[in-house]
Motif scaffolding. Structure first.
Motif, PDB file in Angstrom:
ATOM      1  N   ALA A 145      33.489  93.758  17.517  1.00  0.00           N
ATOM      2  CA  ALA A 145      32.721  92.684  18.477  1.00  0.00           C
ATOM      3  C   ALA A 145      31.650  93.358  18.871  1.00  0.00           C
ATOM      4  O   ALA A 145      31.641  93.587  20.165  1.00  0.00           O
ATOM      5  CB  ALA A 145      33.670  92.044  19.290  1.00  0.00           C
ATOM      6  N   ASP A 147      32.046  87.765  13.703  1.00  0.00           N
ATOM      7  CA  ASP A 147      32.768  89.056  13.649  1.00  0.00           C
ATOM      8  C   ASP A 147      33.942  88.615  12.824  1.00  0.00           C
ATOM      9  O   ASP A 147      34.481  89.762  12.166  1.00  0.00           O
ATOM     10  CB  ASP A 147      33.135  89.289  15.031  1.00  0.00           C
ATOM     11  N   ARG A 206      32.729  97.405   8.175  1.00  0.00           N
ATOM     12  CA  ARG A 206      33.580  97.580   9.518  1.00  0.00           C
ATOM     13  C   ARG A 206      34.914  97.879   8.914  1.00  0.00           C
ATOM     14  O   ARG A 206      35.903  97.169   9.308  1.00  0.00           O
ATOM     15  CB  ARG A 206      33.746  96.258  10.299  1.00  0.00           C
TER      16      ARG A 206
END
Length: 245
Positions: free
Chosen positions: A12, A77, A204
């Motif tokens: 985030a 996200d 990520r």
């Protein structure tokens, strides 16, 4: 599961968890009587945010295809959509948390009686552009023609207005439509089992590993089953456990 400050920053980066909700799939997300987000995906997003110690922001979409298209734009996200190889270039998918079925709505007097009957010359099938079943049927239908609408809801409207032979979609909303509109029926069976997963933008890796483990815990603990029950989505099934690849 413990989340380090580095993991939280990766998952985030704005300091708030931005969750993309697809209201085009009523199994996953609905709006309550006050117009607020509800459903199993909302429950999952809130629980993940709680564990991270973050506030959650919900981003509303009417099509999973649009969510997927924005995966690398830094807009969201986490997302909730069917995992499909056509989406995997920009998205990392967890194991599925819910399995739903794709089927066809046809006129009540249609000669199309089985799932296999739909793939025939002269049959036009309406779909929501970029939906999981659009991607699947684009690979598997050999003779039927696919006619795309902007969203899944628009696909039903297109099917009715243009008198197409069938519309493809998630089985539950098709059943609801047929129940509310005499003259239509849903073909028995399914053309695919749609695996609904949590999604994280590519790049990520640590965040993805955390979310994958989170999904497995939420299935095993009964959290997903409870969320489906609260939102009265009794025909959807909790996905079985799956080890991380």
């Amino acid at each position: 599961m413990t989340a380090s400050p580095e993991l939280i920053a990766e998952l985030a980066p704005t300091g708030r968890l931005r969750a993309a909700l697809n209201f085009g799939n009523i199994v996953l997300a609905q709006r309550d009587a006050q117009g607020q987000p509800a459903g199993v995906t909302v429950d999952l997003a809130r629980e993940l945010a709680r564990r991270l110690g973050l506030e959650v922001d919900f981003l509303s979409y009417e099509s999973a295809g649009v969510v997927a298209d924005q995966a690398q734009d830094g807009v969201w996200d986490i997302g909730f959509m069917a995992r499909d190889p056509a989406r995997a270039t920009g998205i990392s998918f967890t194991a599925p948390y819910v399995i739903i079925e794709g089927s066809y709505l046809v006129p009540a007097d249609s000669p199309l009686k089985t799932i296999a009957d739909v793939d025939a010359a002269g049959v036009r099938v309406a779909v929501g552009k970029g939906a999981a079943y659009d991607l699947f049927l684009s690979r598997t239908l050999k003779q039927a023609e696919i006619v795309r609408a902007a969203t899944s809801a628009d696909a039903i409207d297109l099917f009715v207005a243009d008198k197409l032979e069938a519309v493809a979609g998630v089985k539950q909303p098709l059943i609801q439509y047929a129940a509310a509109h005499p003259g239509w029926r849903v073909i028995e069976g399914r053309f695919t089992a749609i695996e609904q997963a949590m999604a994280v933008p590519k790049g990520r890796a640590e965040a993805f590993a955390y979310v994958h483990a989170f999904v497995e815990e939420m299935k095993a603990s009964g959290f997903v089953a409870d969320g489906l029950a609260r939102s009265q989505q009794f025909d959807a099934a909790v996905a079985p456990p799956e080890a991380m690849a």
